[in-house]
Design a protein around this motif. Structure first.
Motif, short mmCIF file in Angstrom:
data_model
loop_
_atom_site.label_atom_id
_atom_site.label_comp_id
_atom_site.label_asym_id
_atom_site.label_seq_id
_atom_site.Cartn_x
_atom_site.Cartn_y
_atom_site.Cartn_z
N THR A 103 0.84 -1.21 0.00
CA THR A 103 0.00 0.00 0.00
C THR A 103 0.87 1.26 0.00
OG1 THR A 103 -1.71 -1.20 1.21
CG2 THR A 103 -1.84 1.20 1.23
N ARG A 104 1.94 1.25 0.76
CA ARG A 104 2.85 2.41 0.77
C ARG A 104 3.48 2.62 -0.60
NH1 ARG A 104 5.77 1.42 6.56
NH2 ARG A 104 4.13 2.40 7.83
N SER A 106 0.96 4.09 -2.86
CA SER A 106 0.74 5.48 -2.48
C SER A 106 1.84 6.38 -3.04
CB SER A 106 0.69 5.59 -0.96
OG SER A 106 0.71 6.92 -0.54
#
Length: 166
Positions: free
Chosen positions: A69-70, A73
């Motif tokens: 997810t990072r 992002s």
């Protein structure tokens, strides 16, 4: 003679369900076909202990999800920055095109208009418009410094048109 205790019979579906109808193809249940009672579990007949979840595996899975997810992002942030830069560039170009059209600049000169804000673009477009404006032709009618003006040239032409109607 020893008497045996009667064994309880399992009711047929028609007997178990009030108002049920016996299917003629269903044979009557025999004691051998009856399901056995479940065997007691464990020594005391209690349910087995629940298995503890593997917390380490859960932690590692969640950590991997967090890392993914990072990363997404970060990629989305970079893409958003690129799109913002494109939008700003297109807005500046639209401003230059609009102001060049206001000053009626030809496309060749409209492409040369520069500036970051509206005032700078206007000043530059105005300077280009002054250069691009058509200039009067010098030398016609004796206005050049090396020729003498002929005051009678226009008068003679008017008289000739009146007389001959040409």
């Amino acid at each position: 003679m020893s008497e045996q205790a009667p064994t309880p019979e399992t009711p047929t579906p028609a007997e178990a369900i009030p108002g049920g109808v016996v299917n003629p193809a269903t044979p009557p249940a025999t004691p051998e076909q009856q399901p056995e009672a479940p065997a007691p579990q464990g020594e005391e007949g209690t349910a087995p202990k629940p298995v503890e979840p593997d917390y380490r595996a859960l932690y590692e899975k969640m950590q991997a999800d967090l890392d993914a997810t990072r990363e997404r992002s970060t990629e989305a942030g970079v893409e958003a920055d690129e799109l913002r830069a494109q939008v700003a560039q297109l807005q500046e170009q639209a401003l230059r095109d609009r102001i060049a059209a206001e000053y009626a600049l030809p496309p060749v000169l409209a492409a040369l208009v520069q500036g970051g804000d509206e005032d700078t673009v206007r000043k530059h477009a105005e300077a280009l418009a002054a250069v691009a404006a058509p200039k009067p032709l010098l030398g016609a009618g004796g206005l050049t410094p090396h020729s003498e003006p002929d005051p009678y040239k226009g008068l003679a032409e008017k008289l000739r048109q009146r007389r001959y109607g040409i």
